[in-house]
Write a protein that holds these residues in place. Sequence first.
Motif, PDB file in Angstrom:
ATOM      1  N   ASP A 224       1.159   7.795   3.850  1.00  0.00           N
ATOM      2  CA  ASP A 224       1.816   9.091   3.948  1.00  0.00           C
ATOM      3  C   ASP A 224       3.330   8.922   3.986  1.00  0.00           C
ATOM      4  OD1 ASP A 224      -0.631  10.253   3.978  1.00  0.00           O
ATOM      5  OD2 ASP A 224      -0.718  10.537   6.169  1.00  0.00           O
TER       6      ASP A 224
ATOM      7  N   ALA B 222      -8.044   4.217  -3.700  1.00  0.00           N
ATOM      8  CA  ALA B 222      -7.810   4.914  -2.430  1.00  0.00           C
ATOM      9  C   ALA B 222      -8.762   4.354  -1.372  1.00  0.00           C
ATOM     10  CB  ALA B 222      -8.013   6.409  -2.600  1.00  0.00           C
ATOM     11  N   GLY B 223      -8.210   3.935  -0.224  1.00  0.00           N
ATOM     12  CA  GLY B 223      -9.013   3.409   0.866  1.00  0.00           C
ATOM     13  C   GLY B 223      -8.648   4.067   2.176  1.00  0.00           C
ATOM     14  N   PRO B 224      -9.298   3.690   3.230  1.00  0.00           N
ATOM     15  CA  PRO B 224      -9.043   4.316   4.521  1.00  0.00           C
ATOM     16  C   PRO B 224      -7.644   4.063   5.056  1.00  0.00           C
ATOM     17  CG  PRO B 224     -10.494   2.406   4.749  1.00  0.00           C
ATOM     18  CD  PRO B 224     -10.372   2.687   3.299  1.00  0.00           C
ATOM     19  N   GLU B 225      -7.003   2.983   4.614  1.00  0.00           N
ATOM     20  CA  GLU B 225      -5.668   2.663   5.124  1.00  0.00           C
ATOM     21  C   GLU B 225      -4.567   3.021   4.126  1.00  0.00           C
ATOM     22  OE1 GLU B 225      -5.601  -1.384   6.298  1.00  0.00           O
ATOM     23  OE2 GLU B 225      -7.165  -1.143   7.830  1.00  0.00           O
TER      24      GLU B 225
ATOM     25  N   ARG C  92       0.856  -1.189   0.000  1.00  0.00           N
ATOM     26  CA  ARG C  92       0.000   0.000   0.000  1.00  0.00           C
ATOM     27  C   ARG C  92       0.892   1.238   0.000  1.00  0.00           C
ATOM     28  NH1 ARG C  92      -3.869  -0.912   3.005  1.00  0.00           N
ATOM     29  NH2 ARG C  92      -3.342  -3.060   3.561  1.00  0.00           N
TER      30      ARG C  92
END
Length: 341
Positions: free
Chosen positions: A29, A61-64, A26
């Motif tokens: 940031d 794009a996902g929450p994690e 993944r």
Amino acid sequence: MSERVGTGHDEDLLASVYAWIVAERRLVDGGVAAMAEQFGCGERECQEAVDALLARHILIAGPEGVVAASPDVAIAALVGPRENAHREAELELMAERGRTAQLRTRLAALAPVYSDQLREGGVAGIDTIADMHAVRALIADLTATCESEVMACRPGGGRPPAALADALPRDLALLRRGVVLRSLYQHTARFHLPTQAYAEAVLAEGAQIRTVAEIPGLMIVVDRRMAFLPHAEHESGAVIVREPSVVAYLCAAFEQSWNLGSPFQTGPSAAHTAVAEIESAILMLLANGLEDDVIAKRIGLSLRACRGHIADLMEGFGARSRFQAGVIAAKSGLLEPSAQR
């Protein structure tokens, strides 16, 4: 995972970014900075690649963080357009080849009409071309389509570097198609560095090159069916001979000179042999009473170099005149045919 080298191709960068995210599982940031450092490019460029992949739904794009879609999705989005472009280019190339073949057929069909015109006002089987560019284009086309053999006589010393640079790729292509390439040069060409380099390149691909003392003139014969000769009135023009009997005669003349030639070689021993052959030819022409400028032109030397050889020969024989040098050479048997080889 192999790193992407360079940033010149956007599609390559997209594939590299996708592969990086797959390998890292993944993108979180700070991941763009790490990616840019690994690829050796700017963060902005990497972020733009990520955004492009998101827009194509190759990344999700996902929450994690950002994760990769399946490789099938990536292949369809990144490879599919390239494959389609390649197919379209191949189809266009095939169509262009078809148009070229049709044009060649249409123009070739005019040959009988042109021959009829020549019979009315010229010589059948002989064409003249005064324009240098037209001559070069015709030679390039015929050598590109020839089937079996090219024979060439190249008088003078070494050929101009520009002419050699133009001829080398064409001649290499000929040889790699299995065409026999035989060339005759004068002995003096062995001392010309650009011609040496050209000769070494084509000899390595199977060309045959020999050198002789004298060559009557420039000539190129293609497949023993067409010959190019210099134009008498236009220095950059040519006479194209297709008449079978004349072409056969020119081929026989080439073979006669070829049988008298020496294989083109380089190196100190080859240079020594070439000097001996050049001086033997000069002796023969001296004995025939020719002047220095005529000898220089026939041997393919500069006038200054020719006079240097003559001076060396006179000194070596202890002769006080050119005529005396010729007489001594004749008495010594140096002008016999066996001594010329």
